[in-house]
Write a protein that holds these residues in place. Structure first.
Motif, short mmCIF file in Angstrom:
data_model
loop_
_atom_site.label_atom_id
_atom_site.label_comp_id
_atom_site.label_asym_id
_atom_site.label_seq_id
_atom_site.Cartn_x
_atom_site.Cartn_y
_atom_site.Cartn_z
N PHE A 199 0.87 -1.18 0.00
CA PHE A 199 0.00 0.00 0.00
C PHE A 199 0.90 1.23 0.00
O PHE A 199 1.88 1.29 0.75
N SER A 200 0.56 2.20 -0.83
CA SER A 200 1.32 3.45 -0.85
C SER A 200 0.36 4.62 -0.70
O SER A 200 -0.71 4.63 -1.29
N PRO A 201 0.76 5.65 0.07
CA PRO A 201 -0.09 6.83 0.21
C PRO A 201 0.00 7.73 -1.04
O PRO A 201 -0.80 8.66 -1.19
N ASP A 202 0.95 7.43 -1.93
CA ASP A 202 1.13 8.25 -3.13
C ASP A 202 1.81 7.40 -4.19
O ASP A 202 3.05 7.33 -4.25
N VAL A 203 1.02 6.72 -4.97
CA VAL A 203 1.56 5.76 -5.94
C VAL A 203 2.41 6.47 -7.00
O VAL A 203 3.46 5.97 -7.40
N ASP A 204 1.99 7.67 -7.39
CA ASP A 204 2.81 8.40 -8.36
C ASP A 204 4.23 8.60 -7.83
O ASP A 204 5.21 8.39 -8.54
N ALA A 205 4.32 8.98 -6.56
CA ALA A 205 5.64 9.21 -5.96
C ALA A 205 6.41 7.90 -5.83
O ALA A 205 7.62 7.84 -6.10
N SER A 206 5.73 6.84 -5.43
CA SER A 206 6.41 5.54 -5.29
C SER A 206 6.96 5.08 -6.64
O SER A 206 8.12 4.67 -6.74
N VAL A 207 6.13 5.19 -7.68
CA VAL A 207 6.58 4.74 -8.99
C VAL A 207 7.75 5.59 -9.48
O VAL A 207 8.73 5.08 -10.01
N ALA A 208 7.68 6.90 -9.24
CA ALA A 208 8.78 7.77 -9.68
C ALA A 208 10.08 7.35 -9.00
O ALA A 208 11.13 7.27 -9.64
N PHE A 209 10.00 7.04 -7.71
CA PHE A 209 11.21 6.67 -6.98
C PHE A 209 11.75 5.32 -7.45
O PHE A 209 12.93 5.19 -7.79
#
Lengths: 326, 326, 326, 326
Positions: D155-165
């Motif tokens: 689970f991520s609170p911000d998938v866009d940020a997770s994917v970018a990282f």
């Protein structure tokens, strides 16, 4: 140990085996075999050529059937990482004094052909036309439901030399058979894409193509194909199997196309992405190496292969023995 | 057509094949084969006897392993409908001038033994101790996960005579092989319970037990067994298979127990309860009759069988030929 | 124990369930479902009727699709042992004061229709046209590769009464669910052909047809059908499953045809030919009775069924509860 | 299109996901789940720790069970290409201002721990003790016969940020779900080793570990596990499945360990080694994205996850909806 240390930093990056062109003498009959029986999908066809892909592939072709007066195997195709690596690859072969010819290939970008030191014709490219996914179009699944091309297996007149060369290209040995008496390699399985092999070499009259393999998920796919072939006039084209190899742990079936090109249907290999994966050594004298269980292979399986275009095979200096071969 | 019309109104009602006692020379070794490898369940054991059942069976035993100085097959057991039918059965054999001896059998009710005209030892009973169901105790499933005993297959010196006799007992022919030249039966599959066979007969040195078969639902059970046997010291006991018979459509595997008693593991037969089911005729010259697909059977498979206790086999008057046999 | 002792000597011999006629409102759409999706084989068709059989069946039909303005289930067909038993059957129903009408049925011999005491329309015959075997024509196998019709399942307003009546017909209970508080039967599975059931009854608004089931050998057949239906516009017709019932041990899938007639695809039942087979009792409060594992059944599965031609359903006097029902 | 272009030339080379440590409250109970039920192999154990591997793995561990007063997930372990890449990795995280601590890990070489920007604890190493192959020791195969660890899902609170990282780390997106209205990523699947994913991210209260997945070859492995769990006291630990996801095409089962750590058993993903593989986009409104077929997921599957050691989850700014979530 006769196998070289893996070359983890090759001059260029080969992603995986990609495709092969098979010259066939009766295109309609070959279509009946590859399309109606095996279940490969036609991505294009003309009066003298059929392009095929397997169910999970998005590249345009893994098999090209080309009408010809003579059955033979042509270039073994490999995909490299990008255009830069393609140029590095061309430079590598040139440096080796091997022929590099840039060619036009339908549905492919920049492509060059060359040969390995034993004369195996090779083809390298970075880009091939990409197609829509069909792996979830279940109405299209037929025959053995082939998911992807898996590997090539070649007869080599000198497996030590073949392994040394492909090792330099970055192919890593996963399993191999050693002849204890001579300390020579009898056979070796080498990979790029993270499975047991992209290309394997077996001692024998070579270079010749022993087989091209397709991956399926379960033995039941293979049994369905056997039932289909046995009741649709193809029973004579079933050469060997089903059985399990010790080497690679493959549950296998070998069938022959109408021109005698051998196709393996294959499941249950394993993941090999670790750079420190230890190659598994098999003793030439271990019968389970070749057949973990199953009937003995017929003599044809040890002796027959497809000649490569423009390559004259020579006998290996290791005496081939059907009892112990591949 | 050489097969007799089915006898739909036999003198008594045989429900199904039930069990067989196998004399074995090393009980511990046989236990390792039948229990640890095939996965049959022990329902009782003593110093010289082991009783076994398969996973869906509620009767106490389908195989009895009995320690003996000599390996042999003993009575083929059949369950009849009730005690009344048991008495009718005894009367039937007496009328034929065949021996009828009432015997004590552990875990069985009233039981008599007799022989068929070729000397095959037979045992009939109506009641056997019933056990709790275990077919949903999935933690017990092991090996090939055998669900039930399926059939016996016997060498007969005169298949026409065997079929005529068992037909009189109400066994119905489902499939058969005819020798066109002689018009004689080469082999026949006959049933009581609604599958392809409870007992089959094949031309050869007989009477002898060719094999006892167990039913499994899928080919993957059989492949799991092959993998297990090939890696636990039993690879030499794999005799033939996997393959598919044309006759019975069986996906089969034949393995040999430590004394050479042959066990078939079998899936995909079909329902045969219709009294007007037409028997399927196969021509002796049709190779797919025997092997729809798969490697040729080894010579041992045609020649080897278990002798029956107290029965001297004689050669069939039809010349047996490994090429065309069973 | 509320179930009657099995009637081992019924007045006549029913061999097995045979077929059912389903009235459908769009024949082309139903053909797409039963033929193109499930994979049943067309044995004949006219402008308003399609006859179907499964892959191992030799009788002419197991499903008859009949164009109609109203979707409904018609006669449940059963095959009796011979013409003599057919006459005994007619006499039996007459003696019960139930209607017996001799009718013409295409591809069937002498046939009469009647009703059970709750109004379920029944059809009995001894002979149906026999067709060539196709179970080894593997090129014909499609969809779920259905091998044979397996059973009917009916809602009954009084399961005790239904079981008492079918028991008199010789149907033997294999498993049943008892409501401990009332001592009444909630549901029962009864067979003639040696499997878990030819016909089952479940407490509810009845008589109605809950489903007609087909047998397949492995769960992979069912998964192949799910993949096919999910990607060819039929995803909305998948009602329940896959899962395993505690009762019957069935690995199941329930799908709805275009008119809402429910079809079960089913594997892994067990052999029940022993006349002394003990029926397995399940407690109405045991949730694994209904779902050994798998998602809870949707409400529609408990409430929806096909009406029978000419039979007005009435509510069971046992309150139906979706939580505990079938 | 919201997903970044794949980073084909990352600062260092992550080979694959490797292992995870799970803090469990009852080590014996967890052993019963992972070893006796799932069939993972114990490679070492002490009074408070159990190391496990799957059948084809040669690295020492893929799961570490650690006795603890509190159930939680600890570092997600990844294997890098060599020691040089390990140092580059450490430098990369330092440059990002993320904590880098070199730690001692049993059976591993040089290892550092760090966290991703959302606080997911990560562990990197190049060398782990290598063990003898056991993939051909078929007597050891039990339970679901797990072949290898396949992926983590968080689970991520911000998938866009997770994917970018993770994209910067070289993880390539294979499939993703986009919320058309916001243009935001709802979920994404990213890989290193050439399958559909090594790690995936789903919008929700995060960071939390949604599940750890193991790969098996066929759906029958999963059905065997369901039968085993349903009859050995684990039926309550079956959370969701079997079914097929549209995304990844996975045939799946989700089970919960005794502490609620979720394990997915998974088959039929596909090969993704092509650097030009197009990511497959799914619309958040497409229900088959999540469930190609199968019962709806229970609410727990959308809401429950394992907390990571030392990471406080926060709610995603995208409102989570069970109807449309993962």
């Amino acid at each position: 140990m006769p196998i070289p240390a893996p070359n983890l930093y090759p001059a260029f990056n080969i992603v995986r085996l990609s495709h092969v062109e098979l010259a066939v003498t009766d295109l309609a009959r070959s279509r009946a075999f590859y399309v109606d029986t095996l279940g490969l999908q036609v991505t294009d066809e003309t009066s003298d050529t059929i392009w095929l892909r397997a169910m999970e592939e998005r590249g345009h072709h893994c098999i090209i059937l080309k009408k010809s007066g003579k059955a033979e195997a042509r270039d073994l195709g490999f995909k490299v990482f990008d255009e830069d690596h393609l140029d590095k690859a061309a430079a590598f072969f040139k440096d080796k004094g091997l022929p590099v010819d840039w060619v036009e290939r339908a549905y492919q970008g920049r492509t060059f052909i060359t040969r390995d030191p034993h004369g195996v014709p090779l083809e390298f490219y970075a880009k091939m036309d990409r197609l829509e996914p069909i792996h979830q179009k279940y109405a299209l699944y037929k025959g053995v439901k082939p998911l992807r091309i898996d590997h090539f297996n070649c007869f080599s007149p000198d497996v030590d030399a073949s392994v040394a060369f492909y090792n330099e290209l970055g192919f890593r040995v996963t399993e191999y058979t050693e002849d204890e008496e001579t300390g020579r390699l009898w056979a070796a399985w080498t990979h790029r894409k993270g499975g047991v092999h992209d290309i394997a070499f077996t001692n024998g009259l070579g270079p010749r193509l022993h087989h091209t393999a397709f991956w399926v998920p379960t033995p039941l796919n293979i049994i369905d194909l056997l039932d289909l072939m046995a009741t649709t006039g193809w029973v004579g084209n079933i050469e060997r199997g089903p059985g399990r190899h010790g080497i690679s742990n493959a549950f296998f079936l070998y069938v022959l196309d109408p021109d005698g090109h051998r196709i393996e249907i294959y499941c249950s290999d394993y993941q090999t992405v670790d750079p420190d994966l230890e190659a598994i050594r098999w003793d030439l004298k271990d019968p389970q190496r070749q057949t973990l269980w199953g009937a003995p292979a017929p003599r044809s399986w040890f002796e027959h292969g497809s000649r490569f275009h423009g390559a004259e095979p020579r006998q290996s200096d290791l005496a081939a023995s059907p009892i112990i071969a591949p």
